[in-house]
Design an enzyme around this catalytic site. Structure first.
Site: not given
Length: 271
Positions: A141, A154
């Site tokens: 990401s 995350y």
């Protein structure tokens, strides 16, 4: 890497980038073993991919289930005979400061975003080594490059995917298996809508985060899939998807500690 005639295993294929990647691969003549926890979404993706005339098998399972992953290679071989490409795309989101997150939610995220990548790689690497040319593609990401407040869980998972992929690439140097790590920026998927939040967060707080994410998650998944597929076909070690991710990746390199002083608040970031 030549995609036509390859067999690809793709997780998170039921929606978002996963579905778009499945359809893009199918158009290139790649046969697919599609994996997703949502059987209905998975079926829809498979039906669309079959319109390109490729062989598609459906494997509804939870990638956090190690026992399910352990038997998956045998199922894929039964349906396809070989594996050339493994794309670890499945992922979930969890917003909130570290001290707001329950142990259960933190572990839930890590099991899907990182542990599943490791388990899938361990399961399929022996099969990939048997091919003259093969590739592992791990989707990290933008938050595997930069680390906003409010995204400690995350970021931990996506930085882990990045580190694992980079080390694995060096370990597999000289073998038929290459490794690509992907860093998407703001892609218009449903991950924010399905994200979990801090314990006890009210609906108003959640809506604020969703509205903030919607402003920045703009690139269509089909465009992201096109960029990722080109990177795979060119054997790229790293694929950065979107101008936002590209700019921020350079800013992080130039100012690895203080880059946040120059940036507006990111989606999910909480100060």
């Amino acid at each position: 890497m030549k995609i036509q005639g390859c067999i690809a295993v793709l997780t998170g294929a039921g929606s978002g980038i996963g579905r778009a990647l499945a359809l893009a691969l199918a158009r290139e003549g790649c046969h697919l073993a599609l994996v997703d926890i949502n059987a209905n979404n998975l079926r829809e993706t498979a039906e669309q991919a079959r319109h390109s005339g490729v062989n598609v098998t459906e494997h509804p399972l939870d990638v956090a289930d190690r026992s399910a992953i352990a038997v998956l290679p045998e199922q894929v071989i039964a349906g396809h005979g070989q594996v050339d490409l493994l794309i670890n795309n499945a992922g979930v989101a969890l917003g909130g400061h570290f001290d707001q997150l329950s142990v259960e939610n933190f572990d839930w995220l890590m099991a899907i975003n990182f542990d599943a990548v490791v388990c899938m790689t361990r399961a399929f690497l022996p099969l990939l080594r048997q091919r003259p040319a093969a590739r592992i593609v791990n989707v990290s990401s933008l938050f595997g490059l930069i680390a906003p407040a409010g995204q400690s869980a995350y970021c931990a998972s996506k930085f882990a995917v990045r580190g694992f992929s980079n080390a694995l690439r060096e370990e597999l140097a000289g073998s038929p298996v290459g490794v690509t790590v992907v860093h998407p920026g703001g892609i218009a998927t449903s991950i924010a809508n399905s994200a979990r939040g801090p314990e006890g967060a009210c609906e108003q707080e959640r809506q604020i985060q969703l509205d903030r994410a919607a402003k920045l998650l703009r690139m269509p998944p089909a465009k992201a899939a096109e960029i990722i597929l080109k990177g795979i076909m060119r054997d790229k070690a790293r694929v950065i998807v979107g101008n936002d991710a590209l700019i921020l990746s350079w800013l992080e390199r130039l100012m690895p500690v203080s880059y946040w002083r120059l940036l507006p608040r990111m989606p999910g970031a909480q100060r």
